[in-house]
Enzyme design. Structure first.
Site, PDB file in Angstrom:
ATOM      1  N   TYR A 155      40.202  49.449  31.013  1.00 17.45           N
ATOM      2  CA  TYR A 155      41.420  49.922  31.701  1.00 17.45           C
ATOM      3  C   TYR A 155      41.188  49.971  33.221  1.00 17.45           C
ATOM      4  CZ  TYR A 155      46.007  52.191  31.942  1.00 17.45           C
ATOM      5  OH  TYR A 155      47.320  52.494  32.211  1.00 17.45           O
ATOM      6  N   LYS A 162      46.778  55.023  37.585  1.00 20.36           N
ATOM      7  CA  LYS A 162      47.526  56.059  36.837  1.00 20.36           C
ATOM      8  C   LYS A 162      47.153  57.468  37.331  1.00 20.36           C
ATOM      9  CE  LYS A 162      50.095  53.562  33.989  1.00 20.36           C
ATOM     10  NZ  LYS A 162      51.534  53.372  34.269  1.00 20.36           N
TER      11      LYS A 162
HETATM   12  O1  0WE Z   1      49.174  50.816  31.318  1.00 14.44           O
HETATM   13  C1  0WE Z   1      49.093  50.008  30.423  1.00 14.44           C
HETATM   14  C2  0WE Z   1      49.321  48.546  30.714  1.00 14.44           C
HETATM   15  C3  0WE Z   1      48.704  48.161  32.013  1.00 14.44           C
HETATM   16  C4  0WE Z   1      48.671  46.682  32.317  1.00 14.44           C
HETATM   17  C5  0WE Z   1      48.452  45.707  31.369  1.00 14.44           C
HETATM   18  C6  0WE Z   1      48.381  44.374  31.760  1.00 14.44           C
HETATM   19  C7  0WE Z   1      48.076  43.272  30.786  1.00 14.44           C
HETATM   20  C8  0WE Z   1      48.551  41.926  31.267  1.00 14.44           C
HETATM   21  C9  0WE Z   1      48.813  46.325  33.642  1.00 14.44           C
HETATM   22  N1  0WE Z   1      48.740  45.043  34.027  1.00 14.44           N
HETATM   23  C10 0WE Z   1      48.530  44.071  33.127  1.00 14.44           C
HETATM   24  N2  0WE Z   1      48.427  42.788  33.577  1.00 14.44           N
HETATM   25  C11 0WE Z   1      48.363  41.733  32.750  1.00 14.44           C
HETATM   26  O2  0WE Z   1      48.203  40.575  33.201  1.00 14.44           O
HETATM   27  N3  0WE Z   1      48.755  50.437  29.162  1.00 14.44           N
HETATM   28  C12 0WE Z   1      48.588  51.846  28.920  1.00 14.44           C
HETATM   29  C13 0WE Z   1      48.505  49.524  28.038  1.00 14.44           C
HETATM   30  C14 0WE Z   1      47.049  49.190  28.068  1.00 14.44           C
HETATM   31  O3  0WE Z   1      46.576  48.249  28.903  1.00 14.44           O
HETATM   32  C15 0WE Z   1      45.194  48.219  28.743  1.00 14.44           C
HETATM   33  C16 0WE Z   1      44.810  49.175  27.797  1.00 14.44           C
HETATM   34  C17 0WE Z   1      45.992  49.809  27.362  1.00 14.44           C
HETATM   35  C18 0WE Z   1      46.081  50.914  26.364  1.00 14.44           C
HETATM   36  C19 0WE Z   1      44.260  47.441  29.404  1.00 14.44           C
HETATM   37  C20 0WE Z   1      42.908  47.595  29.068  1.00 14.44           C
HETATM   38  C21 0WE Z   1      42.512  48.537  28.141  1.00 14.44           C
HETATM   39  C22 0WE Z   1      43.456  49.327  27.480  1.00 14.44           C
END
Ligand code: 0WE
Length: 255
Positions: A155, A162
């Site tokens: 993450y 965040k």
């Molecule tokens: O906040 C999020 C999503 C954040 C996110 C995800 C992506 C994937 C595709 C931001 N930017 C991108 N860019 C991309 O190109 N989440 C809470 C979902 C999430 O994302 C993760 C998680 C979780 C849970 C990324 C890594 C590890 C866990």
């Protein structure tokens, strides 16, 4: 109905799986009038039909990295609405390369992008929204993740972003409370949306939640949307500056 006649502007619908879309539907069911933005031409063809199905009063382009596009949203909206009661910010982005390996691999540019899109956008939107939100018991809500507080593999810079977003909720709540505006965050458990697509090990994260969360299940977009209705309605009239967990209780668990 809990949001009868309230005017809600929603940032962050990408497709039918988006948390922002579940919030739009729940707000519509509760009698709110909606306006939505889309992040670029390629998303317009997905967002427009969804927005039309809930009779959106406006469907506006907004790349949140552009001050001009944020300003335009509010100049356009002022032509159809005399004010705004609710803002939903469900926007985040980090370059894919930043979401693998460890935080040690973070680049200056990747850090700036994640902070700009995922954090500054909320401040920039609230700055421009303020004149239309004053004096009507308005509310703003953003979406966060437990990675703000605890370390989750991959993450990385999004966790840092965040954390800054959650601090921004508190600073904003303090700044605009005098105008009767409440500002809160929902920290949602993991959900398979576009933002989770292609994230390494996402299925394992979901399985872990199913095993360990007090509710023994993952949460849905609709779970988040129902809490969003509460936080943006008069039911939460005394609540501001809070990060409200909608995660099946996962965050309270130890081992
Ligand atoms: O906040 C999020 C999503 C954040 C996110 C995800 C992506 C994937 C595709 C931001 N930017 C991108 N860019 C991309 O190109 N989440 C809470 C979902 C999430 O994302 C993760 C998680 C979780 C849970 C990324 C890594 C590890 C866990």
């Amino acid at each position: 109905m809990l949001l009868q006649g309230k005017k809600a502007l929603i940032f962050g619908i990408a497709n039918e799986k988006s948390i922002a879309w579940a919030i739009a539907k729940a707000f519509h069911e509760q009698g709110a009038e909606l306006a939505v933005t889309y992040a670029g031409e390629s998303l317009e063809k997905r967002v427009r039909p969804l927005a039309e199905s809930v009779n959106a009063a406006a469907i506006l382009p907004c790349n949140v990295t552009s001050d001009n596009e944020i300003t335009s949203v509010f100049t356009e909206l002022a032509k159809v609405w005399d004010g705004i009661d609710i803002i939903i910010h469900s926007v985040a982005f980090a370059n894919r390369d930043e979401l693998k390996g460890t935080i040690v691999g973070t680049t200056r540019e990747g850090f700036a992008t994640a902070m700009d899109v995922s954090v500054y956008s909320f401040l920039g939107i609230m700055k421009e929204a303020l004149p239309m939100m004053r004096g009507r018991n308005a509310a703003a809500l953003t979406l966060s993740y437990y990675g703000a507080v605890k370390v989750f593999p991959n993450y990385n810079v999004m966790g840092v972003a965040k954390a800054a977003l959650e601090a921004s909720v508190r600073y904003l709540a303090d700044a605009v409370g005098v105008d009767g505006i409440r500002v809160n965050g929902i920290s949602a458990g993991p959900i398979k949306t576009l933002a989770a697509s292609g994230v390494n090990g996402f299925s394992q994260i979901l399985h872990c939640v199913e095993e360990r969360a007090p509710l023994r299940r993952t949460i849905t977009q609709e779970d988040v949307a129902r809490s969003a209705v509460y936080l943006c309605s008069g039911l939460a009239s005394g609540v501001t500056g809070e990060i409200h967990y909608v995660d099946g209780g996962f965050n309270i668990t130890g081992l």
